[in-house]
Design a protein around this motif. Structure first.
Motif, short mmCIF file in Angstrom:
data_model
loop_
_atom_site.label_atom_id
_atom_site.label_comp_id
_atom_site.label_asym_id
_atom_site.label_seq_id
_atom_site.Cartn_x
_atom_site.Cartn_y
_atom_site.Cartn_z
N ALA A 1 0.84 -1.21 0.00
CA ALA A 1 0.00 0.00 0.00
C ALA A 1 0.87 1.25 0.00
O ALA A 1 0.54 2.25 -0.66
CB ALA A 1 -0.94 0.00 1.20
N LYS B 1 -3.83 -19.52 -0.72
CA LYS B 1 -4.93 -18.58 -0.55
C LYS B 1 -4.33 -17.20 -0.28
O LYS B 1 -3.59 -17.03 0.70
CB LYS B 1 -5.83 -19.00 0.61
CG LYS B 1 -6.60 -20.27 0.31
CD LYS B 1 -7.89 -20.37 1.12
CE LYS B 1 -7.64 -20.50 2.61
NZ LYS B 1 -8.90 -20.62 3.37
N VAL B 2 -4.63 -16.26 -1.14
CA VAL B 2 -4.08 -14.91 -1.00
C VAL B 2 -5.23 -13.92 -0.81
O VAL B 2 -6.28 -14.05 -1.46
CB VAL B 2 -3.22 -14.54 -2.23
CG1 VAL B 2 -2.72 -13.11 -2.14
CG2 VAL B 2 -2.05 -15.51 -2.37
N SER B 3 -5.02 -12.95 0.06
CA SER B 3 -6.04 -11.95 0.37
C SER B 3 -6.60 -11.31 -0.90
O SER B 3 -5.86 -10.96 -1.82
CB SER B 3 -5.43 -10.86 1.26
OG SER B 3 -6.33 -9.76 1.39
N LYS B 4 -7.91 -11.10 -0.90
CA LYS B 4 -8.54 -10.41 -2.03
C LYS B 4 -8.16 -8.93 -2.07
O LYS B 4 -8.37 -8.28 -3.09
CB LYS B 4 -10.06 -10.61 -1.97
CG LYS B 4 -10.42 -12.07 -2.28
CD LYS B 4 -11.90 -12.35 -2.20
CE LYS B 4 -12.13 -13.82 -2.57
NZ LYS B 4 -13.53 -14.23 -2.48
N MET B 5 -7.60 -8.40 -0.97
CA MET B 5 -7.08 -7.03 -1.00
C MET B 5 -5.79 -6.98 -1.83
O MET B 5 -5.34 -5.90 -2.20
CB MET B 5 -6.81 -6.52 0.42
CG MET B 5 -8.08 -6.39 1.26
SD MET B 5 -9.36 -5.36 0.48
CE MET B 5 -8.64 -3.72 0.69
N THR C 1 -5.32 -9.70 -4.53
CA THR C 1 -5.69 -10.21 -5.86
C THR C 1 -6.77 -9.36 -6.54
O THR C 1 -6.92 -9.43 -7.75
CB THR C 1 -6.17 -11.67 -5.78
OG1 THR C 1 -7.32 -11.74 -4.91
CG2 THR C 1 -5.09 -12.59 -5.23
N GLY C 2 -7.49 -8.55 -5.77
CA GLY C 2 -8.57 -7.76 -6.36
C GLY C 2 -8.19 -6.32 -6.67
O GLY C 2 -9.04 -5.52 -7.05
N ASN C 3 -6.91 -5.99 -6.52
CA ASN C 3 -6.46 -4.60 -6.73
C ASN C 3 -6.55 -4.22 -8.21
O ASN C 3 -5.91 -4.85 -9.05
CB ASN C 3 -5.01 -4.47 -6.23
CG ASN C 3 -4.55 -3.03 -6.17
OD1 ASN C 3 -4.92 -2.21 -7.00
ND2 ASN C 3 -3.74 -2.72 -5.18
N PRO C 4 -7.33 -3.18 -8.56
CA PRO C 4 -7.52 -2.82 -9.97
C PRO C 4 -6.44 -1.88 -10.51
O PRO C 4 -6.45 -1.56 -11.71
CB PRO C 4 -8.87 -2.11 -9.95
CG PRO C 4 -8.88 -1.42 -8.62
CD PRO C 4 -8.14 -2.34 -7.67
N THR D 1 -8.43 -14.38 5.09
CA THR D 1 -7.66 -15.44 4.41
C THR D 1 -6.49 -15.91 5.27
O THR D 1 -6.11 -17.08 5.23
CB THR D 1 -7.13 -14.89 3.07
OG1 THR D 1 -8.19 -14.24 2.38
CG2 THR D 1 -6.58 -16.01 2.20
N ALA E 1 -12.90 -11.12 -6.19
CA ALA E 1 -11.83 -10.37 -5.52
C ALA E 1 -11.92 -8.87 -5.79
O ALA E 1 -11.76 -8.05 -4.88
CB ALA E 1 -10.46 -10.91 -5.95
N ALA E 2 -12.19 -8.50 -7.03
CA ALA E 2 -12.27 -7.08 -7.37
C ALA E 2 -13.42 -6.40 -6.62
O ALA E 2 -13.30 -5.24 -6.20
CB ALA E 2 -12.44 -6.91 -8.88
N TYR F 1 -12.30 -5.96 -2.94
CA TYR F 1 -11.33 -4.85 -2.86
C TYR F 1 -12.05 -3.50 -2.92
O TYR F 1 -11.83 -2.62 -2.08
CB TYR F 1 -10.30 -4.98 -3.98
CG TYR F 1 -9.27 -3.87 -3.96
CD1 TYR F 1 -8.05 -4.03 -3.31
CD2 TYR F 1 -9.53 -2.64 -4.57
CE1 TYR F 1 -7.12 -3.01 -3.27
CE2 TYR F 1 -8.61 -1.61 -4.53
CZ TYR F 1 -7.41 -1.81 -3.88
OH TYR F 1 -6.49 -0.78 -3.82
N TYR G 1 -2.38 -3.86 4.55
CA TYR G 1 -2.72 -2.95 3.44
C TYR G 1 -3.69 -1.87 3.90
O TYR G 1 -3.52 -0.68 3.62
CB TYR G 1 -3.32 -3.77 2.30
CG TYR G 1 -3.56 -3.00 1.02
CD1 TYR G 1 -2.59 -2.97 0.02
CD2 TYR G 1 -4.75 -2.32 0.81
CE1 TYR G 1 -2.80 -2.28 -1.16
CE2 TYR G 1 -4.97 -1.61 -0.37
CZ TYR G 1 -3.99 -1.61 -1.35
OH TYR G 1 -4.21 -0.90 -2.51
N ALA H 1 -2.09 0.85 6.17
CA ALA H 1 -1.35 1.86 5.40
C ALA H 1 -2.28 2.78 4.63
O ALA H 1 -2.04 3.99 4.53
CB ALA H 1 -0.38 1.16 4.44
#
Lengths: 139, 139
Positions: free
Chosen positions: A85, A103-107, A109-112, B10, B52-53, B56, B82, B85
């Motif tokens: 961040a 398993k990875v946080s959607k914060m 994997t979902g970052n646009p 997660t 995920a998107a 987020y 994240y 921050a």
């Protein structure tokens, strides 16, 4: 260029071998990696002995003076999430890579943000190919 | 006020009972907690089924529309790091609390920002006292 490599320390060290592979790869290509010591199996001096405020100040300064951040996000870590961040808020290009199946946080994997590349890898060799693709894109 | 409660999803749910205690305490004091569903033992709808998107975008919007962020940082989490921050970059007051004895990232415990309060608690009751002290300070 100077590249900040971000990896789990307190959160767990089970992925340390791939940290070291990525850092060695970056250094072999001529990049400076201020956090290289944190990818080593034996951290010298041991991070646990360092004052928290000193570690925070050191790492934030290293992020701010780097041109890109590469994070290995297979193991959950507050520090890595914080640094992603921070780098993003500074407008830096960021690569987040992780072992396929974790398993990875959607914060993450979902970052646009188009400056944030998120990729899964199946082998260490593929991780290094992803690093090269990221560097080629930003270079 | 609207308070963003940030907790591991997660990264692991072993501390879920204290998440629920903190959120219930905040709601009993009249605060709005948009992330209340994430502190429940049974998350409905299950977060795992959400895109995920979408997660987020939802969570970033909730951070941006809140007046403070309270994070439980006993369990390592990329998303929580994240969000801390992110809240900090927006100038928001932040409380990071954790169970005494847990190993917490020095990127959390070493933060010198006076708007970021970091506290260990020994019992759930002490966690709630810390929450009240934080709210009293920013209220």
């Amino acid at each position: 260029m100077q590249i900040y490599f971000s990896c789990s320390i307190t959160g767990g060290r089970q992925d340390q071998p791939i940290y070291q592979r990525i850092v060695a790869h970056l250094q072999a290509r001529g990049h400076q990696v201020p956090t290289a010591l944190l990818a080593d199996a034996q951290m010298e001096p041991p991070e646990a002995q360092l004052d928290a405020a000193a570690v925070y100040a050191r790492d934030v300064n290293w992020v701010k003076t780097s041109q890109a951040l590469i994070a290995e996000v297979s193991t959950p870590s507050h520090g890595v999430g914080y640094e992603i961040a921070l780098a993003e808020s500074l407008g830096m290009p960021v690569l987040c890579c992780y072992q396929a199946g974790r398993k990875v946080s959607k914060m993450i994997t979902g970052n646009p943000n188009p400056a944030v590349m998120v990729r899964a890898y199946r082998t260490p060799e593929e991780a290094l190919q992803i690093v090269d693709a990221f560097l080629g894109k930003i270079g």
